[in-house]
Write a protein that holds these residues in place. Structure first.
Motif, short mmCIF file in Angstrom:
data_model
loop_
_atom_site.label_atom_id
_atom_site.label_comp_id
_atom_site.label_asym_id
_atom_site.label_seq_id
_atom_site.Cartn_x
_atom_site.Cartn_y
_atom_site.Cartn_z
N LEU A 15 -13.33 13.54 -13.45
CA LEU A 15 -12.83 13.56 -14.83
C LEU A 15 -12.64 12.14 -15.36
CD1 LEU A 15 -10.05 16.31 -14.56
CD2 LEU A 15 -12.46 16.61 -15.16
N PHE A 16 -12.85 11.99 -16.65
CA PHE A 16 -12.46 10.76 -17.31
C PHE A 16 -10.93 10.71 -17.38
CE2 PHE A 16 -16.79 11.14 -19.19
CZ PHE A 16 -17.26 9.89 -18.81
N LYS A 42 -13.89 19.59 -22.86
CA LYS A 42 -12.97 20.70 -22.62
C LYS A 42 -13.45 21.60 -21.48
CE LYS A 42 -13.03 21.97 -26.97
NZ LYS A 42 -13.61 20.78 -27.61
N SER A 43 -14.76 21.77 -21.35
CA SER A 43 -15.27 22.63 -20.27
C SER A 43 -14.86 22.09 -18.90
CB SER A 43 -16.80 22.73 -20.34
OG SER A 43 -17.21 23.40 -21.51
N ARG A 44 -15.01 20.80 -18.71
CA ARG A 44 -14.67 20.20 -17.43
C ARG A 44 -13.15 20.27 -17.17
NH1 ARG A 44 -18.01 15.25 -14.96
NH2 ARG A 44 -19.56 16.85 -15.44
N MET A 45 -12.36 20.09 -18.21
CA MET A 45 -10.91 20.17 -18.05
C MET A 45 -10.47 21.58 -17.68
SD MET A 45 -9.31 17.75 -21.06
CE MET A 45 -10.54 17.87 -22.37
N GLN A 46 -11.06 22.59 -18.34
CA GLN A 46 -10.64 23.95 -18.04
C GLN A 46 -11.13 24.39 -16.66
OE1 GLN A 46 -12.31 25.66 -21.58
NE2 GLN A 46 -14.09 26.51 -20.53
N LEU A 47 -12.26 23.86 -16.22
CA LEU A 47 -12.73 24.17 -14.87
C LEU A 47 -11.79 23.57 -13.82
CD1 LEU A 47 -16.55 23.62 -15.36
CD2 LEU A 47 -15.47 25.77 -14.65
N ALA A 48 -11.35 22.33 -14.03
CA ALA A 48 -10.41 21.70 -13.10
C ALA A 48 -9.10 22.48 -13.08
CB ALA A 48 -10.18 20.25 -13.50
N TRP A 49 -8.62 22.88 -14.25
CA TRP A 49 -7.37 23.66 -14.35
C TRP A 49 -7.52 24.98 -13.59
CZ3 TRP A 49 -6.00 28.45 -16.23
CH2 TRP A 49 -4.64 28.68 -16.51
N THR A 73 -21.23 26.85 -18.75
CA THR A 73 -20.02 26.45 -18.04
C THR A 73 -20.20 26.58 -16.53
OG1 THR A 73 -18.68 27.15 -19.93
CG2 THR A 73 -17.54 26.84 -17.83
N ALA A 74 -20.90 27.63 -16.10
CA ALA A 74 -21.16 27.79 -14.67
C ALA A 74 -21.99 26.63 -14.14
CB ALA A 74 -21.87 29.12 -14.41
N GLU A 75 -22.96 26.18 -14.93
CA GLU A 75 -23.77 25.02 -14.53
C GLU A 75 -22.91 23.76 -14.49
OE1 GLU A 75 -26.92 24.91 -17.35
OE2 GLU A 75 -28.02 26.60 -16.46
N GLU A 76 -21.99 23.61 -15.43
CA GLU A 76 -21.07 22.47 -15.43
C GLU A 76 -20.20 22.49 -14.19
OE1 GLU A 76 -19.03 19.12 -17.43
OE2 GLU A 76 -20.93 20.13 -17.78
N GLY A 77 -19.73 23.68 -13.80
CA GLY A 77 -18.91 23.80 -12.60
C GLY A 77 -19.68 23.36 -11.36
N GLN A 78 -20.93 23.75 -11.28
CA GLN A 78 -21.75 23.37 -10.14
C GLN A 78 -21.88 21.85 -10.04
OE1 GLN A 78 -25.69 25.03 -10.26
NE2 GLN A 78 -26.12 24.58 -8.12
N ALA A 111 -5.76 42.91 -14.88
CA ALA A 111 -4.59 42.79 -14.01
C ALA A 111 -4.93 42.12 -12.68
CB ALA A 111 -3.99 44.17 -13.76
N HIS A 112 -6.21 42.03 -12.37
CA HIS A 112 -6.65 41.42 -11.11
C HIS A 112 -6.46 39.90 -11.12
CE1 HIS A 112 -9.23 40.55 -7.63
NE2 HIS A 112 -9.85 39.66 -8.39
N PHE A 113 -6.36 39.28 -12.32
CA PHE A 113 -6.39 37.82 -12.43
C PHE A 113 -4.99 37.24 -12.63
CE2 PHE A 113 -10.44 39.51 -13.93
CZ PHE A 113 -11.34 38.80 -13.15
N VAL A 114 -4.74 36.11 -11.95
CA VAL A 114 -3.46 35.41 -12.13
C VAL A 114 -3.55 34.39 -13.26
CG1 VAL A 114 -2.84 35.68 -9.71
CG2 VAL A 114 -3.97 33.57 -10.45
N GLY A 115 -4.76 34.03 -13.67
CA GLY A 115 -4.93 33.04 -14.72
C GLY A 115 -6.09 33.39 -15.63
N VAL A 116 -5.99 32.96 -16.88
CA VAL A 116 -7.06 33.21 -17.84
C VAL A 116 -7.24 31.96 -18.69
CG1 VAL A 116 -5.47 34.21 -19.56
CG2 VAL A 116 -7.92 34.74 -19.67
N VAL A 117 -8.49 31.67 -19.02
CA VAL A 117 -8.85 30.57 -19.91
C VAL A 117 -9.59 31.15 -21.11
CG1 VAL A 117 -10.14 28.42 -20.20
CG2 VAL A 117 -9.05 28.94 -18.00
N LEU A 118 -9.14 30.81 -22.31
CA LEU A 118 -9.87 31.17 -23.51
C LEU A 118 -10.66 29.95 -23.96
CD1 LEU A 118 -7.32 33.22 -25.68
CD2 LEU A 118 -8.81 33.99 -23.82
N ASP A 119 -11.96 29.94 -23.70
CA ASP A 119 -12.82 28.86 -24.16
C ASP A 119 -13.17 29.11 -25.63
OD1 ASP A 119 -14.48 26.69 -24.29
OD2 ASP A 119 -16.12 27.61 -23.16
N GLU A 120 -13.15 28.03 -26.44
CA GLU A 120 -13.31 28.17 -27.89
C GLU A 120 -12.29 29.19 -28.41
OE1 GLU A 120 -15.07 26.20 -29.65
OE2 GLU A 120 -16.15 25.24 -28.00
N SER A 121 -11.03 28.91 -28.12
CA SER A 121 -9.96 29.87 -28.40
C SER A 121 -9.66 30.03 -29.89
CB SER A 121 -8.68 29.47 -27.67
OG SER A 121 -8.27 28.16 -28.04
#
Length: 445
Positions: A15-16, A42-49, A73-78, A111-121
């Protein structure tokens, strides 16, 4: 439901500095919004989060994104060592981070997820929209939440209130009751109370970080200097209809502008197609009407259209093909693919019919004119003479938006820096210039 934030040291995600500051702050909050201008990562920040939430809690995280942004975003994560599963059905979910499109949410057990990210919220900006209520109901009990979008339009209280409600900070109604008053008898118009202005923006900055440049957080912004943006207007002549008067008058109302666009459709399409066909570079051609899109696709060599009637799989495939150079000319509307996508490979763009929303126009331009773009970006606007100085009007709106954003930044940046970077203790050092003289009664004692 209160959430304990995550204070664990952030792993190295490449990250910068400004991205690291924002990601660490959002983790400490547990529930937060990153309002960062386009191109700030923002994509990289939300992936780190999301990766840190998964590692620290052991639970899974869901990222919701606009059409075709999921694969990007999946490609960015890779690229930063974060595994992201691009899922289309609930059965596709794997341990860790899953990403899918907003329109597929109903296929997942939230209900399966403990966290959620809204990209372009900003998708939740309309408080009466079905999408907003669906998201509010689905994730009301989710412990960790992150919203990521560009800086909201100044004075867009609804967007801020909806974000606060989604994050569980305060309901939109509670926000309005505490900080706002009605303007006259219009129950849809709210005005920020004068005495509450500073308190309101400090409250917003406690859960939402508005950042337009790395410099806002004290970091070097030279790497984010963009190449020139050149906007050109091409006015086409149309045959005057005597029924409209002796002289052709400039369109003033929304209906008049739409009529002028319909009447000049053939001429605008012909002028745009001639320019695009004479150039072999990649192009994005934006339209406002379905008829414009169909005519442009037929007139431009090799053009591929993404229309609202296309199914999700077709849209995704065509967006993927354009991003990877398999399609030279993409024709679509800003409302369909004007948000979240990275098209730095393209530096040519045309608007054959400009939407009346400056936000939509600005976002569409920023698909190509963004961090990572190495060439000047040329934007060509094709309009009829009756529409007047369209580019001049866009530049006026841009100046107005910048002035309002500057005013908002002046209200928030101090509080944002304090919340993200922490308050630095201030010292007023005293340097004596002469020896102290004691009163006589003290000397006697």
């Amino acid at each position: 439901m209160d959430t304990t934030g995550i204070a664990a040291p952030l792993r190295d995600y490449g990250l910068f500095p400004h991205q690291r500051d924002l990601a660490e702050w959002a983790l400490r909050r547990g529930r937060a919004a990153i309002f960062a201008d386009t191109g700030l990562g923002k994509s990289r920040m939300q992936l780190a989060w999301a990766d840190m939430v998964h590692r620290e809690t052991g639970g899974d995280v869901l990222i919701l994104a606009p059409l075709a942004v999921a694969e990007q975003t999946a490609e960015e994560g890779q690229s930063i060592g974060v595994a992201v599963t691009h899922a289309r059905e609930g059965a596709d979910v794997q341990p860790g981070i899953t990403i899918t499109n907003y329109d597929r949410l109903h296929k997942f057990d939230v209900a399966h997820f403990v966290g959620v990210v809204l990209d372009e919220s900003s998708i939740i900006k309309h408080h009466a929209a079905k999408t907003l209520q669906t998201l509010l109901d689905a994730f009301v009990a989710t412990p960790y939440k992150l919203c990521a979008t560009a800086t909201p339009a100044p004075n867009d209280w609804t967007e801020l209130g909806n974000h606060a409600q989604f994050l569980g900070v305060r309901s939109r109604a509670e926000m309005l009751a505490e900080f706002f008053v009605h303007d006259g008898g219009d129950t849809q118009t709210w005005r920020l109370k004068g005495h509450a202005r500073q308190v309101f923006w400090r409250w917003v900055a406690s859960w939402g970080a508005m950042v337009r440049s790395p410099a806002d957080l004290g970091h070097d912004a030279s790497a984010y200097a963009l190449p020139p943006l050149n906007v050109h207007q091409h006015s086409v002549e149309t045959e005057h209809n005597p029924a409209h008067g002796l002289f052709a008058m400039e369109a003033r109302t929304l209906m008049e502008r739409r009529d002028a666009r319909r009447n000049s459709l053939v001429e605008r399409v012909r002028a745009c197609a001639a320019m695009v066909n004479a150039d072999r570079q990649p192009w994005v051609v934006w339209c406002d009407l379905n008829a414009e899109g169909d005519a442009l696709t037929a007139a431009i060599d090799g053009a591929v259209q993404i229309a609202g009637a296309d199914d999700a799989e077709t849209k995704e495939q065509r967006l993927h093909d354009f991003a990877h150079g398999k399609i030279r000319v993409l024709v679509s509307k800003p409302s369909i693919c004007g948000f979240g996508l990275n098209w730095q490979h393209c530096a040519r763009m045309a608007f054959v019919g400009v939407t009346d929303s400056f936000e939509a126009y600005y976002q569409a331009v920023r698909r190509c004119w963004r961090f990572g773009q190495s060439r000047p970006v040329d934007v060509h606007v094709f309009a009829s003479q009756q529409e007047g100085a369209v580019v001049a009007n866009l530049k006026r709106k841009e100046q107005d938006a910048k002035a309002m954003a500057d005013a908002m930044a002046s209200e928030t940046i101090g509080a944002v820096k304090e919340n993200i970077l922490g308050r630095a203790k201030e010292f007023n050092l005293y340097e004596p210039q002469r020896r102290i003289s004691l009163p006589a009664f003290l000397e006697a004692a």
